[in-house]
Write an enzyme that holds these catalytic residues in place. Structure first.
Site, PDB file in Angstrom:
ATOM      1  N   ASP A   1       0.808  -1.294   0.091  1.00 50.83           N
ATOM      2  CA  ASP A   1       0.059   0.035   0.180  1.00 50.83           C
ATOM      3  C   ASP A   1       1.033   1.074  -0.170  1.00 50.83           C
ATOM      4  O   ASP A   1       1.749   1.715   1.166  1.00 50.83           O
ATOM      5  CB  ASP A   1      -0.899  -0.112   0.987  1.00 50.83           C
ATOM      6  CG  ASP A   1      -1.888   1.180   1.367  1.00 50.83           C
ATOM      7  OD1 ASP A   1      -1.739   2.162   0.112  1.00 50.83           O
ATOM      8  OD2 ASP A   1      -2.697   1.309   2.202  1.00 50.83           O
ATOM      9  N   VAL A   2       0.902   1.976  -1.062  1.00 51.76           N
ATOM     10  CA  VAL A   2       2.070   3.107  -1.348  1.00 51.76           C
ATOM     11  C   VAL A   2       1.517   4.211  -0.267  1.00 51.76           C
ATOM     12  O   VAL A   2       2.342   5.288  -0.186  1.00 51.76           O
ATOM     13  CB  VAL A   2       2.234   3.563  -2.639  1.00 51.76           C
ATOM     14  CG1 VAL A   2       2.651   2.355  -3.597  1.00 51.76           C
ATOM     15  CG2 VAL A   2       0.769   4.080  -3.286  1.00 51.76           C
TER      16      VAL A   2
ATOM     17  N   ASN B   1       4.865   3.107 -10.255  1.00 51.99           N
ATOM     18  CA  ASN B   1       3.817   3.115 -11.151  1.00 51.99           C
ATOM     19  C   ASN B   1       2.260   3.087 -10.376  1.00 51.99           C
ATOM     20  O   ASN B   1       1.412   3.539 -11.252  1.00 51.99           O
ATOM     21  CB  ASN B   1       4.031   1.817 -11.870  1.00 51.99           C
ATOM     22  CG  ASN B   1       2.944   1.740 -12.799  1.00 51.99           C
ATOM     23  OD1 ASN B   1       2.437   2.534 -13.756  1.00 51.99           O
ATOM     24  ND2 ASN B   1       1.954   0.736 -12.782  1.00 51.99           N
TER      25      ASN B   1
ATOM     26  N   TYR C   1      -5.669  14.919  -9.620  1.00 51.11           N
ATOM     27  CA  TYR C   1      -4.848  14.013 -10.301  1.00 51.11           C
ATOM     28  C   TYR C   1      -3.658  14.840 -11.071  1.00 51.11           C
ATOM     29  O   TYR C   1      -2.500  14.255 -11.190  1.00 51.11           O
ATOM     30  CB  TYR C   1      -5.665  13.162 -11.357  1.00 51.11           C
ATOM     31  CG  TYR C   1      -5.034  12.310 -12.263  1.00 51.11           C
ATOM     32  CD1 TYR C   1      -4.536  11.014 -11.632  1.00 51.11           C
ATOM     33  CD2 TYR C   1      -4.634  12.400 -13.701  1.00 51.11           C
ATOM     34  CE1 TYR C   1      -4.133  10.079 -12.419  1.00 51.11           C
ATOM     35  CE2 TYR C   1      -4.059  11.826 -14.159  1.00 51.11           C
ATOM     36  CZ  TYR C   1      -3.665  10.372 -13.989  1.00 51.11           C
ATOM     37  OH  TYR C   1      -2.950   9.425 -14.666  1.00 51.11           O
TER      38      TYR C   1
END
Length: 255
Positions: free
Chosen positions: A64-65, A91, A155
């Site tokens: 889990d980044v 990524n 985003y």
């Protein structure tokens, strides 16, 4: 495993670009730690199967980044399995549609925690475990990296931030022999872009492809090969750069 064998960690490798990077590395003899988020509906074991079919080696590891301990354990897995770490590919990312008037602090923070701070965590953990030099690549996007995108301000902000992060990391880590670069994918046919709610969806991608000079949207493996180049010795003097992979989309003048 020979002393020349390289080892990579790849976040978001259960599908799309991340999966293609793992397969690309397999063809080059690079071993991969295949990072997958527990909530991802795509099967990382399929990535591992493709890696083995290509003659490569790899292991699947949940990461889990959003969590520093999770990312640290992910990078440490490379040392536990293969005794070294040479490449880190940041990524993993999420994509959510949100008009500015509906952009809550929570939506903003969640996006940046994954798509920007998650990249920081991956590069930080990876570089800390590279003892003989190395190379890292972060995945940005033409949304933020080049263009704005309505209803996706969070985003685009995260993806723009990735570029500044990579430049600064490259400047700091160059003396250690660690290179850091970014790729800026254009319209690539991935599960994320095929999402009709948060992205263009199949019909939107098809229409958009007609406006691209190359005549179509890109494939994940076409981005993966560029990531492979940037982490290879062929790019030994390339660092702090952002390479657009878009079939010419961003250089076409609009009528």
């Amino acid at each position: 495993m020979t002393p020349e064998t390289r080892v990579a960690v790849i976040t978001g490798a259960a599908s799309g670009i991340g999966r293609s990077v793992a397969v690309h590395y397999a063809h080059r003899g690079v071993h991969s730690v295949i990072g997958t988020f527990p909530g991802d509906p795509h099967d990382p074991e399929e990535t591992l199967r493709l890696v083995k079919d290509a003659g490569g080696q790899g292991v699947v590891h949940e990461v889990d980044v959003r969590s520093t301990p999770s990312v640290d354990a992910f990078a440490e897995r490379a040392l536990a399995e293969y005794g070294r770490l040479d490449y880190a590919v940041a990524n993993a990312g999420i994509l959510r549609n949100s008009p500015l008037g509906e952009m809550t602090d929570e939506r903003w923070d969640d996006m940046l925690d994954v798509d920007l701070t998650g990249v920081l965590r991956t590069l930080r953990a990876g570089s800390a475990r590279m003892t003989g030099g190395g190379a890292m690549v972060a995945v940005s996007s033409i949304a933020g990296g080049v263009y704005g995108w309505e209803e996706h301000a969070h985003y685009a902000a995260a993806k723009a931030g990735v570029l500044g992060l990579v430049r600064s990391v490259a400047a700091e880590l160059g003396p250690r022999g660690i290179r850091a670069n970014a790729v800026i994918p254009g319209l690539i046919e991935t599960p994320q872009s095929l999402d009709p709610v948060n992205s263009l969806g199949p019909d939107g991608l098809q229409r958009a492809g007609l406006e691209i000079p190359w005549g179509r949207v890109g494939r994940p493996e076409e981005v993966a090969s560029v990531i492979g180049f940037l982490t290879s010795d062929d790019a030994s003097y390339v660092t702090g750069q952002s390479l657009i992979v878009d079939g010419g989309l961003t250089i076409k003048m609009r009528a």
